[in-house]
Design a protein around this motif. Sequence first.
Motif, PDB file in Angstrom:
ATOM      1  N   GLY A 352      40.057  83.827  38.167  1.00  8.46           N
ATOM      2  CA  GLY A 352      39.466  84.866  37.327  1.00  8.46           C
ATOM      3  C   GLY A 352      38.378  85.606  38.080  1.00  8.46           C
ATOM      4  N   ASP A 353      37.748  86.548  37.366  1.00  4.07           N
ATOM      5  CA  ASP A 353      36.670  87.329  37.969  1.00  4.07           C
ATOM      6  C   ASP A 353      35.365  86.565  37.775  1.00  4.07           C
ATOM      7  OD1 ASP A 353      34.486  89.158  38.260  1.00  4.07           O
ATOM      8  OD2 ASP A 353      35.955  90.788  38.210  1.00  4.07           O
ATOM      9  N   GLU A 354      34.835  86.018  38.856  1.00  2.55           N
ATOM     10  CA  GLU A 354      33.675  85.122  38.754  1.00  2.55           C
ATOM     11  C   GLU A 354      32.484  85.826  38.126  1.00  2.55           C
ATOM     12  OE1 GLU A 354      32.733  83.047  42.322  1.00  2.55           O
ATOM     13  OE2 GLU A 354      31.130  81.903  41.340  1.00  2.55           O
ATOM     14  N   GLY A 355      32.224  87.057  38.574  1.00  4.84           N
ATOM     15  CA  GLY A 355      31.060  87.793  38.072  1.00  4.84           C
ATOM     16  C   GLY A 355      31.148  87.987  36.572  1.00  4.84           C
ATOM     17  N   LEU A 356      32.307  88.405  36.095  1.00  5.17           N
ATOM     18  CA  LEU A 356      32.458  88.665  34.656  1.00  5.17           C
ATOM     19  C   LEU A 356      32.388  87.376  33.844  1.00  5.17           C
ATOM     20  CD1 LEU A 356      35.230  91.428  34.528  1.00  5.17           C
ATOM     21  CD2 LEU A 356      32.777  91.680  34.235  1.00  5.17           C
ATOM     22  N   LEU A 357      33.049  86.317  34.359  1.00  6.24           N
ATOM     23  CA  LEU A 357      33.033  85.047  33.611  1.00  6.24           C
ATOM     24  C   LEU A 357      31.602  84.498  33.512  1.00  6.24           C
ATOM     25  CD1 LEU A 357      36.257  83.395  35.071  1.00  6.24           C
ATOM     26  CD2 LEU A 357      35.910  84.236  32.739  1.00  6.24           C
ATOM     27  N   ARG A 358      30.838  84.672  34.600  1.00  8.06           N
ATOM     28  CA  ARG A 358      29.442  84.227  34.612  1.00  8.06           C
ATOM     29  C   ARG A 358      28.672  85.003  33.537  1.00  8.06           C
ATOM     30  NH1 ARG A 358      26.970  81.713  38.895  1.00  8.06           N
ATOM     31  NH2 ARG A 358      28.729  82.252  40.210  1.00  8.06           N
ATOM     32  N   ARG A 359      28.928  86.316  33.492  1.00  9.62           N
ATOM     33  CA  ARG A 359      28.261  87.186  32.524  1.00  9.62           C
ATOM     34  C   ARG A 359      28.568  86.729  31.092  1.00  9.62           C
ATOM     35  NH1 ARG A 359      27.766  92.951  32.253  1.00  9.62           N
ATOM     36  NH2 ARG A 359      26.235  93.232  30.606  1.00  9.62           N
ATOM     37  N   MET A 360      29.821  86.347  30.869  1.00  8.33           N
ATOM     38  CA  MET A 360      30.255  85.921  29.539  1.00  8.33           C
ATOM     39  C   MET A 360      29.513  84.652  29.113  1.00  8.33           C
ATOM     40  SD  MET A 360      34.140  84.888  28.529  1.00  8.33           S
ATOM     41  CE  MET A 360      34.136  83.301  29.332  1.00  8.33           C
ATOM     42  N   VAL A 361      29.463  83.663  30.034  1.00  9.17           N
ATOM     43  CA  VAL A 361      28.818  82.388  29.679  1.00  9.17           C
ATOM     44  C   VAL A 361      27.313  82.589  29.501  1.00  9.17           C
ATOM     45  CG1 VAL A 361      28.397  80.035  30.476  1.00  9.17           C
ATOM     46  CG2 VAL A 361      30.628  81.093  30.864  1.00  9.17           C
ATOM     47  N   VAL A 389      42.129  76.124  28.652  1.00 14.85           N
ATOM     48  CA  VAL A 389      40.756  75.755  29.027  1.00 14.85           C
ATOM     49  C   VAL A 389      39.855  76.224  27.900  1.00 14.85           C
ATOM     50  CG1 VAL A 389      38.921  76.111  30.700  1.00 14.85           C
ATOM     51  CG2 VAL A 389      41.281  76.123  31.463  1.00 14.85           C
ATOM     52  N   ARG A 390      38.923  75.349  27.496  1.00 21.38           N
ATOM     53  CA  ARG A 390      38.019  75.742  26.428  1.00 21.38           C
ATOM     54  C   ARG A 390      36.570  75.602  26.876  1.00 21.38           C
ATOM     55  NH1 ARG A 390      39.971  72.247  21.696  1.00 21.38           N
ATOM     56  NH2 ARG A 390      41.732  71.901  23.104  1.00 21.38           N
ATOM     57  N   ILE A 391      35.812  76.713  26.735  1.00 21.45           N
ATOM     58  CA  ILE A 391      34.374  76.652  27.036  1.00 21.45           C
ATOM     59  C   ILE A 391      33.684  76.717  25.688  1.00 21.45           C
ATOM     60  CG2 ILE A 391      32.434  77.802  28.168  1.00 21.45           C
ATOM     61  CD1 ILE A 391      34.508  79.153  30.026  1.00 21.45           C
ATOM     62  N   LEU A 430      27.837  90.200  22.481  1.00 21.80           N
ATOM     63  CA  LEU A 430      29.078  89.540  22.073  1.00 21.80           C
ATOM     64  C   LEU A 430      30.304  90.441  22.255  1.00 21.80           C
ATOM     65  CD1 LEU A 430      28.070  87.425  18.936  1.00 21.80           C
ATOM     66  CD2 LEU A 430      28.566  86.657  21.258  1.00 21.80           C
ATOM     67  N   SER A 431      30.092  91.778  22.140  1.00 31.56           N
ATOM     68  CA  SER A 431      31.274  92.635  22.371  1.00 31.56           C
ATOM     69  C   SER A 431      31.673  92.566  23.845  1.00 31.56           C
ATOM     70  CB  SER A 431      31.055  94.081  21.908  1.00 31.56           C
ATOM     71  OG  SER A 431      29.784  94.527  22.222  1.00 31.56           O
ATOM     72  N   ILE A 432      30.666  92.376  24.712  1.00 38.80           N
ATOM     73  CA  ILE A 432      30.999  92.216  26.140  1.00 38.80           C
ATOM     74  C   ILE A 432      31.711  90.876  26.361  1.00 38.80           C
ATOM     75  CG2 ILE A 432      29.971  91.954  28.442  1.00 38.80           C
ATOM     76  CD1 ILE A 432      27.961  94.106  27.637  1.00 38.80           C
ATOM     77  N   VAL A 433      31.230  89.821  25.667  1.00 35.97           N
ATOM     78  CA  VAL A 433      31.871  88.501  25.781  1.00 35.97           C
ATOM     79  C   VAL A 433      33.344  88.613  25.362  1.00 35.97           C
ATOM     80  CG1 VAL A 433      31.963  86.207  24.704  1.00 35.97           C
ATOM     81  CG2 VAL A 433      29.768  87.152  25.440  1.00 35.97           C
ATOM     82  N   LYS A 434      33.580  89.295  24.242  1.00 34.28           N
ATOM     83  CA  LYS A 434      34.949  89.419  23.718  1.00 34.28           C
ATOM     84  C   LYS A 434      35.836  90.179  24.726  1.00 34.28           C
ATOM     85  CE  LYS A 434      37.331  91.095  19.633  1.00 34.28           C
ATOM     86  NZ  LYS A 434      37.737  92.441  19.581  1.00 34.28           N
ATOM     87  N   TRP A 435      35.278  91.261  25.265  1.00 32.21           N
ATOM     88  CA  TRP A 435      36.070  92.043  26.217  1.00 32.21           C
ATOM     89  C   TRP A 435      36.430  91.223  27.456  1.00 32.21           C
ATOM     90  CZ3 TRP A 435      33.568  93.859  30.900  1.00 32.21           C
ATOM     91  CH2 TRP A 435      34.494  94.448  31.772  1.00 32.21           C
ATOM     92  N   ALA A 437      36.636  87.926  27.742  1.00 28.99           N
ATOM     93  CA  ALA A 437      37.633  86.896  27.407  1.00 28.99           C
ATOM     94  C   ALA A 437      39.017  87.532  27.319  1.00 28.99           C
ATOM     95  CB  ALA A 437      37.265  86.241  26.081  1.00 28.99           C
ATOM     96  N   GLU A 438      39.090  88.672  26.630  1.00 29.18           N
ATOM     97  CA  GLU A 438      40.405  89.313  26.457  1.00 29.18           C
ATOM     98  C   GLU A 438      40.975  89.830  27.780  1.00 29.18           C
ATOM     99  OE1 GLU A 438      39.762  92.111  23.331  1.00 29.18           O
ATOM    100  OE2 GLU A 438      39.931  90.550  21.785  1.00 29.18           O
ATOM    101  N   SER A 439      40.081  90.296  28.667  1.00 32.18           N
ATOM    102  CA  SER A 439      40.607  90.785  29.947  1.00 32.18           C
ATOM    103  C   SER A 439      41.112  89.633  30.808  1.00 32.18           C
ATOM    104  CB  SER A 439      39.553  91.612  30.690  1.00 32.18           C
ATOM    105  OG  SER A 439      38.476  90.795  31.018  1.00 32.18           O
ATOM    106  N   HIS A 440      40.754  88.371  30.407  1.00 35.15           N
ATOM    107  CA  HIS A 440      41.323  87.199  31.092  1.00 35.15           C
ATOM    108  C   HIS A 440      42.405  86.559  30.221  1.00 35.15           C
ATOM    109  CE1 HIS A 440      37.779  87.593  33.657  1.00 35.15           C
ATOM    110  NE2 HIS A 440      38.422  86.842  34.528  1.00 35.15           N
ATOM    111  N   HIS A 441      42.989  87.360  29.332  1.00 32.34           N
ATOM    112  CA  HIS A 441      44.045  86.913  28.408  1.00 32.34           C
ATOM    113  C   HIS A 441      43.574  85.761  27.524  1.00 32.34           C
ATOM    114  CE1 HIS A 441      46.534  89.425  30.853  1.00 32.34           C
ATOM    115  NE2 HIS A 441      46.156  88.746  31.924  1.00 32.34           N
ATOM    116  N   GLY A 442      42.322  85.799  27.147  1.00 38.60           N
ATOM    117  CA  GLY A 442      41.792  84.738  26.296  1.00 38.60           C
ATOM    118  C   GLY A 442      41.240  85.310  25.001  1.00 38.60           C
TER     119      GLY A 442
END
Length: 463
Positions: A352-361, A389-391, A430-435, A437-442
Amino acid sequence: MLKSLRLQLTAWYLAFFSVLLLLLCVLLYGALARSMEQRLDASLTVQASTAAKLLAEELEEMHGDAVGAAADVLAEMQPAGEVIAMLEDAEVLAGGAATQRLELAAAAQLARAVPGNQTVVALPGWGTHGARAASHQFTYRGRRFTVLAVEPLDSIAADLQSLRRTLAIALPLLILLAGGGGYLLTRRGLAPLGAMAEQAGRISSQNLSARLEIGNAAEELTLLAASFNELLSRLDQSFETMRRFVQDASHELRTPLAVIRGEADVTLSRERPAAEYRESLATIQQEAQRLSRLVDDLLNLARADAGRVQLRIEELYLNDLLAECCRSVQPLAASRQIELECRCAADVPFRGDEGLLRRMVINLLDNAVRYTAPGGKVSASLEAQGADVRIRIADTGIGIAPESARRVFERFYRADPSRSREQDGFGLGLSIVKWIAESHHGQVELHSQPGEGSTFTVHLARQ
Ligand code: ADP
């Protein structure tokens, strides 16, 4: 090249119709000419065989006087249009008035040219249009007689010519009529399309809620209008979202800008000691930082909307990523006396995209810490089962009411605006979190009990 669809359809229809009509005329004309010839042949054959029968009888009666018998037969038959000629071998015995036209040599040739007992042949050299001839041969006491019934094709040719003349006038008239009719029909058929185009022309960004009237137009046009209306609905929705987004964004930008301007105005209104300037600049710096965070978020969401964010997919370990995020939120948690627990022992490889996933968490952890009272607890955990995978980020904070839980992922939505602003929030996290997750098919799930805490679970799929 014809531009108008109406004219194009009429032209095609006319071309097709004309070809069909011409084909029909040619076929009918051919069939008629053939049938006229066949009728003529049949009548000539009957004439020839009748004359032959009579000649045989007369020969018997007149004891073999061929000339006399032939003259009797001719007088008895009195043929109207046809030429009846009787020959013994190549010699013409009688032919009435018509034999005058039948030269002896020609008659002899004819007798040879028409062999057999009963045949019909074409005589192209006869008169203006040629002729048809039926012959009947018989022998009487060893003598060979030939009876010929000949009819020029003049009357058939005249009939066919008059038919051709009629067709030459009727065909263009019919084609003209068909063209006019076709034009009127296509005009009638396409009229609803014109009406729709006119209605569509009146729709602009100001009245996107208007729709095309479907009425009882043809099925194809109804389908077109329905698809157009659906497109309008989608456009209307995205326009509305965009309008709201711009409105909310400007509203959010106004507050920090007002603080910066107010602070600068007040500070510059008179001379102040250096310490006051420093304090004022620190406030301005803080607000400017807030502002650039907001602009960053807005830019990210706008890029995401335009589909212009290219994910930088790489191999990573989600457990490491979660542990690092916990470490970076730890100081904030400590400052608010919140216990932060991170449970992610086993290695969980992920693409996945590390930068974006970090941002989400970080967004989720940040929210959990900000919306939890001192003394509370925030726990982050990671579970992997096959491809799933569940975070999970859980807190013992203020929780979210069910009516807000449905809307927290909307842009600029805050369950409690005053508290969120106090917590430095814009309602975009949270809208960024949702985006992401969805861009990683989640997808992201929320379970919350007001007063007890909230749990955000991000479901991701390993590929
Ligand atoms: P903000 O920047 O305002 O926190 P977010 O999009 O991150 O914006 O969150 C939207 C709203 O959801 C917040 O204003 C807050 O009311 C609510 N919220 C988010 N996370 C939590 C949480 N962990 N506990 C309680 N409320 C939360």
